[in-house]
Write a protein that holds these residues in place. Structure first.
Motif, short mmCIF file in Angstrom:
data_model
loop_
_atom_site.label_atom_id
_atom_site.label_comp_id
_atom_site.label_asym_id
_atom_site.label_seq_id
_atom_site.Cartn_x
_atom_site.Cartn_y
_atom_site.Cartn_z
N ARG A 42 0.84 -1.20 0.00
CA ARG A 42 0.00 0.00 0.00
C ARG A 42 0.87 1.25 0.00
O ARG A 42 0.48 2.28 0.51
N GLY A 43 2.01 1.22 -0.59
CA GLY A 43 3.10 2.17 -0.65
C GLY A 43 2.91 3.56 -0.09
O GLY A 43 1.85 3.95 0.30
N LEU A 58 -4.96 9.15 5.44
CA LEU A 58 -4.95 8.42 6.70
C LEU A 58 -5.77 7.15 6.64
O LEU A 58 -5.39 6.12 7.20
N LYS A 59 -6.91 7.19 5.95
CA LYS A 59 -7.80 6.04 5.88
C LYS A 59 -7.90 5.53 4.44
O LYS A 59 -7.82 6.30 3.47
N HIS A 111 -10.71 2.03 7.93
CA HIS A 111 -9.51 1.22 7.98
C HIS A 111 -8.28 2.10 7.80
O HIS A 111 -8.17 2.84 6.81
N LEU A 112 -7.38 2.00 8.75
CA LEU A 112 -6.16 2.80 8.71
C LEU A 112 -5.27 2.33 7.57
O LEU A 112 -5.07 1.13 7.36
N THR A 113 -4.74 3.27 6.81
CA THR A 113 -3.75 2.93 5.81
C THR A 113 -2.51 2.38 6.51
O THR A 113 -1.98 3.04 7.42
N TYR A 118 1.28 6.36 10.22
CA TYR A 118 -0.12 6.36 10.60
C TYR A 118 -0.38 5.40 11.76
O TYR A 118 -1.20 5.67 12.65
N MET A 119 0.31 4.28 11.77
CA MET A 119 0.13 3.32 12.86
C MET A 119 0.61 3.91 14.18
O MET A 119 -0.03 3.73 15.23
N THR A 120 1.73 4.63 14.12
CA THR A 120 2.22 5.30 15.33
C THR A 120 1.25 6.38 15.79
O THR A 120 1.00 6.54 16.98
N MET A 121 0.67 7.10 14.83
CA MET A 121 -0.32 8.12 15.17
C MET A 121 -1.52 7.50 15.89
O MET A 121 -2.04 8.06 16.86
#
Length: 394
Positions: A42-43, A58-59, A111-113, A118-121
């Motif tokens: 998902r680059g 973000l999503k 769904h989070l990209t 973004y995962m850390t956010m």
């Protein structure tokens, strides 16, 4: 004339139910030229397609389009329309459509990209990230130097709330009537680095302020400095971020013209030694809240006195304020006609309410899908005549 461009965030939806679809990772590879294949899961790269850029947000239920730098309204409008068509074509290939809605009328899981940042956010900001799904219109306008950019931001900060009202396009949020014309503004301002700013006075103060915000540990990095207007990190531009994404591409192009005129007018004030209006930041927050709540249907805070006045009068007053620059650039009639059209026909928020009364939230999304790509001619060439490395004055 300064070059300008725009970024639009679009929702990806089911055209029948109006529900959100997590298709961005499937859509983007088709928007990458054959010689530049998508890479990574998902680059994170920003693909380019015939002059338009597309990127993840973000999503996975949204996608961002970016125009090339432009000199004229018609050029920008063409790029906006065609970028929307390209994104919609990519969505259609997977059973979806794109909708220029600033918040989702229908409630559904997002769904989070799967990007490490973004995962850390999400770990850091919790529910704010889980609930975050808003779509804005960000306008970039060329400035000669960062010093000019800060001077411009200082001198137009008191007028940006008018753009919130003019672009209002988010009355529904996750299945609910919000009571706001631009609920995106309310949702977005949950971020700690968002909203109006103080008068900086100089580039060193701006840089020092940004540095201290990041060093506070509240913001993860400089990318989370979500000021209403900020210096772009990758381009020689001021980025104005207050507007909702607009249902109609012509409204988006009109707001971009107003932003460019604000930048030019503020720059001239700076060169003439005119000091910024000493409006307290808290009062700017009041103006933004009022614009978010009422749009054009009631009263705004007048940007000169910060007392209530009919919304249409405040918008017309902004056009009058910018008239010298707009007339010099040959855009005054275009802007006056465009503003009167929005006043008469309604903002995107007002346009959503008719379909809602007729068929509920699915009808809102259905109509939004139609309006998102309205006006784009089949086969119309995409992209302007100003290369990406030529952000400049014309």
């Amino acid at each position: 004339m300064r070059t300008f461009g725009a970024e639009e965030e679009l929702l990806i939806v089911d055209p029948e139910s109006g529900m959100l679809l997590a298709l961005a990772d499937l859509m983007l590879p088709s928007l990458v030229p054959p010689k530049q294949p998508a890479t990574g899961v998902r680059g994170t790269q920003k693909p380019v397609h015939e002059g338009a850029d597309f990127s993840y947000e973000l999503k996975l239920e949204q996608i961002e389009t970016q125009t090339r730098p432009c000199l004229e309204y018609t050029e920008l409008l063409r790029q906006l329309r065609q970028a929307r068509v390209l994104a919609d074509t990519a969505a259609r290939a997977h059973g979806g459509r794109v909708a220029a809605l600033a918040t989702s009328p229908q409630g559904s899981a997002t769904h989070l990209t799967p990007n490490p940042r973004y995962m850390t956010m999400q770990q850091r900001f919790g529910l704010t990230v889980r609930n975050q799904l808003t779509c804005g219109l960000h306008v970039h306008t060329f400035v000669e130097s960062p010093e000019e950019g800060v001077a411009v931001m200082d001198r137009m900060r008191d007028k940006l709330a008018v753009l919130i009202a003019l672009s209002a396009n988010s009355p529904y949020w996750n299945g609910a009537e919000t009571g706001f014309e631009s609920y995106r503004t309310q949702a977005w301002n949950r971020w700690p680095g968002s909203g109006p700013t103080m008068i900086f006075g100089s580039l060193p103060v701006y840089r020092r302020t940004v540095k201290r915000l990041v060093e506070s540990g509240v913001l993860m990095d400089e990318g989370m400095v979500y000021f209403d207007a900020r210096l772009a990190r990758q381009h020689p531009t001021v980025e104005v971020r207050v507007a909702d994404v607009c249902l109609r591409a012509e409204d988006a192009a009109l707001i971009a013209v107003l932003v460019r005129a604000l930048v030019e007018s503020a720059s001239r004030e700076w060169n003439d030694g005119v000091e910024p209006a000493p409006v307290p930041t808290l009062l700017l927050r009041m103006a933004a809240w009022q614009a978010s709540n009422c749009g054009l249907r009631a009263e705004l805070l007048d940007f000169g006195t910060f007392t209530p006045a009919p919304a249409a009068d405040v918008v017309r007053a902004l056009v009058d304020f910018l008239a010298p620059v707009l007339e010099e650039q040959g855009e005054l009639d275009l802007v006056r006609e465009g503003v009167e059209r929005i006043v008469a026909e309604g903002t995107g928020s007002q346009l959503q309410r008719g379909p809602f009364r007729a068929g509920g939230l699915p009808a809102v999304v259905e109509r939004a899908v139609e309006l998102t790509t309205q006006g784009a001619a089949a086969g119309e060439p995409l992209g302007g005549n100003v290369p990406l490395d030529r952000l400049r004055r014309g």
